[in-house]
Design a protein around this motif. Sequence first.
Motif, PDB file in Angstrom:
ATOM      1  N   GLU A 181       0.816  -1.219   0.000  1.00  0.00           N
ATOM      2  CA  GLU A 181       0.000   0.000   0.000  1.00  0.00           C
ATOM      3  C   GLU A 181       0.847   1.266   0.000  1.00  0.00           C
ATOM      4  OE1 GLU A 181      -3.441   0.245   2.467  1.00  0.00           O
ATOM      5  OE2 GLU A 181      -3.235  -1.860   3.040  1.00  0.00           O
ATOM      6  N   PRO A 182       1.738   1.403  -0.974  1.00  0.00           N
ATOM      7  CA  PRO A 182       2.710   2.497  -0.890  1.00  0.00           C
ATOM      8  C   PRO A 182       2.089   3.884  -1.031  1.00  0.00           C
ATOM      9  CG  PRO A 182       2.831   1.442  -3.031  1.00  0.00           C
ATOM     10  CD  PRO A 182       1.895   0.623  -2.210  1.00  0.00           C
ATOM     11  N   PHE A 183       0.928   3.962  -1.663  1.00  0.00           N
ATOM     12  CA  PHE A 183       0.333   5.290  -1.884  1.00  0.00           C
ATOM     13  C   PHE A 183      -0.908   5.499  -1.024  1.00  0.00           C
ATOM     14  CE2 PHE A 183       1.983   4.243  -6.357  1.00  0.00           C
ATOM     15  CZ  PHE A 183       3.265   4.627  -6.007  1.00  0.00           C
ATOM     16  N   GLY A 184      -1.113   4.587  -0.058  1.00  0.00           N
ATOM     17  CA  GLY A 184      -2.328   4.620   0.753  1.00  0.00           C
ATOM     18  C   GLY A 184      -2.498   5.883   1.579  1.00  0.00           C
ATOM     19  N   ALA A 185      -1.380   6.513   1.945  1.00  0.00           N
ATOM     20  CA  ALA A 185      -1.488   7.670   2.831  1.00  0.00           C
ATOM     21  C   ALA A 185      -1.416   8.999   2.073  1.00  0.00           C
ATOM     22  CB  ALA A 185      -0.379   7.615   3.888  1.00  0.00           C
ATOM     23  N   LEU A 186      -1.457   8.929   0.746  1.00  0.00           N
ATOM     24  CA  LEU A 186      -1.286  10.158  -0.033  1.00  0.00           C
ATOM     25  C   LEU A 186      -2.632  10.736  -0.479  1.00  0.00           C
ATOM     26  CD1 LEU A 186       1.677   9.045  -2.309  1.00  0.00           C
ATOM     27  CD2 LEU A 186       1.769  10.219  -0.114  1.00  0.00           C
ATOM     28  N   ASP A 187      -2.642  12.016  -0.754  1.00  0.00           N
ATOM     29  CA  ASP A 187      -3.865  12.631  -1.280  1.00  0.00           C
ATOM     30  C   ASP A 187      -4.067  12.188  -2.731  1.00  0.00           C
ATOM     31  OD1 ASP A 187      -2.936  15.138  -3.162  1.00  0.00           O
ATOM     32  OD2 ASP A 187      -1.524  14.720  -1.542  1.00  0.00           O
ATOM     33  N   ALA A 188      -5.312  12.306  -3.213  1.00  0.00           N
ATOM     34  CA  ALA A 188      -5.685  11.739  -4.514  1.00  0.00           C
ATOM     35  C   ALA A 188      -4.854  12.310  -5.664  1.00  0.00           C
ATOM     36  CB  ALA A 188      -7.166  11.973  -4.766  1.00  0.00           C
ATOM     37  N   MET A 189      -4.608  13.598  -5.607  1.00  0.00           N
ATOM     38  CA  MET A 189      -3.854  14.264  -6.669  1.00  0.00           C
ATOM     39  C   MET A 189      -2.436  13.697  -6.778  1.00  0.00           C
ATOM     40  SD  MET A 189      -3.950  17.353  -8.454  1.00  0.00           S
ATOM     41  CE  MET A 189      -2.710  17.904  -9.583  1.00  0.00           C
ATOM     42  N   THR A 190      -1.768  13.641  -5.624  1.00  0.00           N
ATOM     43  CA  THR A 190      -0.410  13.108  -5.597  1.00  0.00           C
ATOM     44  C   THR A 190      -0.396  11.643  -6.004  1.00  0.00           C
ATOM     45  OG1 THR A 190       0.075  14.622  -3.787  1.00  0.00           O
ATOM     46  CG2 THR A 190       1.619  12.834  -4.118  1.00  0.00           C
ATOM     47  N   ARG A 191      -1.422  10.908  -5.538  1.00  0.00           N
ATOM     48  CA  ARG A 191      -1.475   9.486  -5.862  1.00  0.00           C
ATOM     49  C   ARG A 191      -1.585   9.269  -7.372  1.00  0.00           C
ATOM     50  NH1 ARG A 191      -5.089   7.473  -1.968  1.00  0.00           N
ATOM     51  NH2 ARG A 191      -6.816   8.043  -3.307  1.00  0.00           N
ATOM     52  N   ASP A 192      -2.426  10.051  -8.026  1.00  0.00           N
ATOM     53  CA  ASP A 192      -2.560   9.935  -9.484  1.00  0.00           C
ATOM     54  C   ASP A 192      -1.226  10.172 -10.183  1.00  0.00           C
ATOM     55  OD1 ASP A 192      -5.182   9.411  -9.199  1.00  0.00           O
ATOM     56  OD2 ASP A 192      -5.913  11.352  -9.927  1.00  0.00           O
ATOM     57  N   LEU A 193      -0.520  11.210  -9.728  1.00  0.00           N
ATOM     58  CA  LEU A 193       0.769  11.506 -10.343  1.00  0.00           C
ATOM     59  C   LEU A 193       1.760  10.382 -10.111  1.00  0.00           C
ATOM     60  CD1 LEU A 193       1.207  15.310  -9.541  1.00  0.00           C
ATOM     61  CD2 LEU A 193       0.943  14.266 -11.782  1.00  0.00           C
ATOM     62  N   LEU A 194       1.725   9.812  -8.923  1.00  0.00           N
ATOM     63  CA  LEU A 194       2.669   8.734  -8.628  1.00  0.00           C
ATOM     64  C   LEU A 194       2.324   7.459  -9.392  1.00  0.00           C
ATOM     65  CD1 LEU A 194       3.922   8.994  -4.966  1.00  0.00           C
ATOM     66  CD2 LEU A 194       4.725  10.051  -7.043  1.00  0.00           C
ATOM     67  N   HIS A 195       1.029   7.246  -9.681  1.00  0.00           N
ATOM     68  CA  HIS A 195       0.666   6.127 -10.552  1.00  0.00           C
ATOM     69  C   HIS A 195       1.332   6.296 -11.913  1.00  0.00           C
ATOM     70  CE1 HIS A 195      -3.287   5.334  -8.155  1.00  0.00           C
ATOM     71  NE2 HIS A 195      -2.256   4.735  -7.623  1.00  0.00           N
ATOM     72  N   ASP A 196       1.239   7.518 -12.467  1.00  0.00           N
ATOM     73  CA  ASP A 196       1.870   7.791 -13.759  1.00  0.00           C
ATOM     74  C   ASP A 196       3.370   7.559 -13.681  1.00  0.00           C
ATOM     75  OD1 ASP A 196      -0.649   8.521 -14.467  1.00  0.00           O
ATOM     76  OD2 ASP A 196      -0.245  10.666 -14.702  1.00  0.00           O
ATOM     77  N   GLU A 197       3.948   8.079 -12.584  1.00  0.00           N
ATOM     78  CA  GLU A 197       5.401   7.988 -12.406  1.00  0.00           C
ATOM     79  C   GLU A 197       5.844   6.528 -12.276  1.00  0.00           C
ATOM     80  OE1 GLU A 197       7.610  10.152 -12.714  1.00  0.00           O
ATOM     81  OE2 GLU A 197       9.205  10.074 -11.221  1.00  0.00           O
ATOM     82  N   LEU A 198       5.105   5.756 -11.479  1.00  0.00           N
ATOM     83  CA  LEU A 198       5.461   4.348 -11.289  1.00  0.00           C
ATOM     84  C   LEU A 198       5.339   3.592 -12.617  1.00  0.00           C
ATOM     85  CD1 LEU A 198       6.194   1.945  -9.491  1.00  0.00           C
ATOM     86  CD2 LEU A 198       3.773   1.709  -8.932  1.00  0.00           C
ATOM     87  N   GLU A 199       4.269   3.891 -13.372  1.00  0.00           N
ATOM     88  CA  GLU A 199       4.074   3.216 -14.655  1.00  0.00           C
ATOM     89  C   GLU A 199       5.219   3.549 -15.617  1.00  0.00           C
ATOM     90  OE1 GLU A 199       0.671   4.394 -17.259  1.00  0.00           O
ATOM     91  OE2 GLU A 199       0.098   2.292 -16.962  1.00  0.00           O
ATOM     92  N   ARG A 200       5.629   4.820 -15.596  1.00  0.00           N
ATOM     93  CA  ARG A 200       6.736   5.240 -16.458  1.00  0.00           C
ATOM     94  C   ARG A 200       8.012   4.481 -16.097  1.00  0.00           C
ATOM     95  NH1 ARG A 200      11.087   8.319 -16.046  1.00  0.00           N
ATOM     96  NH2 ARG A 200      10.671   9.020 -13.923  1.00  0.00           N
TER      97      ARG A 200
END
Lengths: 274, 290
Positions: A181-200
Amino acid sequence: MTTHDTIVAAGATTPNTVAPAAPPEPLAAISVNGLSKAFGQGAATVHALDRLGLEVRAGEFVCLVGASGCGKSTLLNLVAGLDQPSSGTVNVDGRTGLMFQESALFPWLTVAGNVELALRLRPDNTLRKRARRQRADALLKSVHLDGFADRRPHELSGGMRQRVALARAFAQDADVLLMDEPFGALDAMTRDLLHDELERLWTDRSFTVLFVTHNVREAARLADRIVLLSSRPGRVVAEFPVDIERPRRIDSPEVSSLARTITDRLREEVRRHA
Amino acid sequence: MLETESRERLQEELAGIDALELGDRTRASFGRRAWSATWPKLAAIALAIGAWQLLYWSSWRPHYTFPSPGTVFSELRDELGNGVLLPAIGRTILRAAKGYAIALVLGVIAGSVVARSKILRSAFGSFITGLQTMPSVAWFPLALLLFKRSEAAILFVVILGAAPSIANGVINGIDNIPPLYLRAGRVLGARRMSMYRYVILPAALPQFVGGLKQGWAFAWRSLMAGELLVIIPGQFTIGALMQNARDVNDAPSLMASMVVILIIGIIVDAVFFAGIERTIRRRRGLLVAS
């Protein structure tokens, strides 16, 4: 009951079940067989995992979803070798990195210091101090954090700390990245960006990911395959291949409709415990 | 595959959100910080001296037993020039340093050994805390029996005063390491020795410094008690000077020595230990910015 039922949900995603002609089957990066883990003794025994089986191909992105008590974190600890199974086997091909919900960066080190320590603790470490620093700087650049090398972890936002944790996992040269659950504690905006970043990063660096989450949409956004676990004891009850084209958006209709299918299945599972 | 345009956009968005989330990093200049840390202390000292002066004016006690701050400070100035007080301060500080250094070594060894093993901890953990609460003066009769009126008797008590606090600091520091750090360390490949060096010791540092600080306070108190009780003829120390001054009813000299004790205590605690503690806490983000 000797084997777990593995239901492959057709959903809107799998047009055919016949694999294309690809002669050399890629090596399993993670293979888990008959894995059980019990905590406590006697009447108070809790069976966290019961004869769980799971295979993850090299380079595959697998998300584990399940309700509370499905033993997701227990499974990751076992795969990471932090804990010993009660029975069954775990085989991992290559080095594992583990990311937690909190970044678990060491507060007494700078951002670069945390990445450098991961380099230093590698069993095959041959880099000298200067080279380690250069390598750490390059890794921080790969998560777009160049310029923050000399900051302390507490000076960074939660999302930035998780990116440092990613850089630290890359410093280990992990072939298999376990994410709890690495992004469980993040706000939605940051989480979306980190999804993109992780996918990249996953696209560029080709590593295997086993990603635990209870956010079904997040799983549909990221995974090649979603594995649904039952609760108490945890075992695999369903698998959902995700054939949605990348790059994906978490708010796309395909992701939403798959998330709905999985949520329904998950609720069914939860009702059993009522 | 992600095309270049969306990659660039992602990079910009990340940079944007990073900039928005990061606070101001500015720190006041050294002069400003030193001044803002010092003036409240100076004000407190001025207040205490003012109260002392008022008490003196009230003639609560005869002036020859309770002198004014002015008398005491001019006595202190004279004594600093007469060649007795300075060597006495030197000898006392040397004793403190010696005793504290030995206590540090013993405390760290005892603490690390006890913290490593569950059995040892349950056996000696409360014993060490018990030693810590024992008033050090209570050791002196035994110390005098064992070592006579000697330097060793004083050191013995100073060490027994400080070592348990230091050992406890080590034990508490190691006990209170968040398990997450240990898991992270293991995932990164830390084993026995490297775990100690790169994870356990740095993680235990704040509590260890707390133990060092407390150990110093106990060492300093024990030393003063020791110097008053164990006077070795011909050796001038702060304690011996105080005892002399009391014997001849020289209140200004007695109080001048007390001022010296207080100043040394404040300097070591406020400048040395508090400085280290603040630096550690600030670096780890444990300090609330005011």
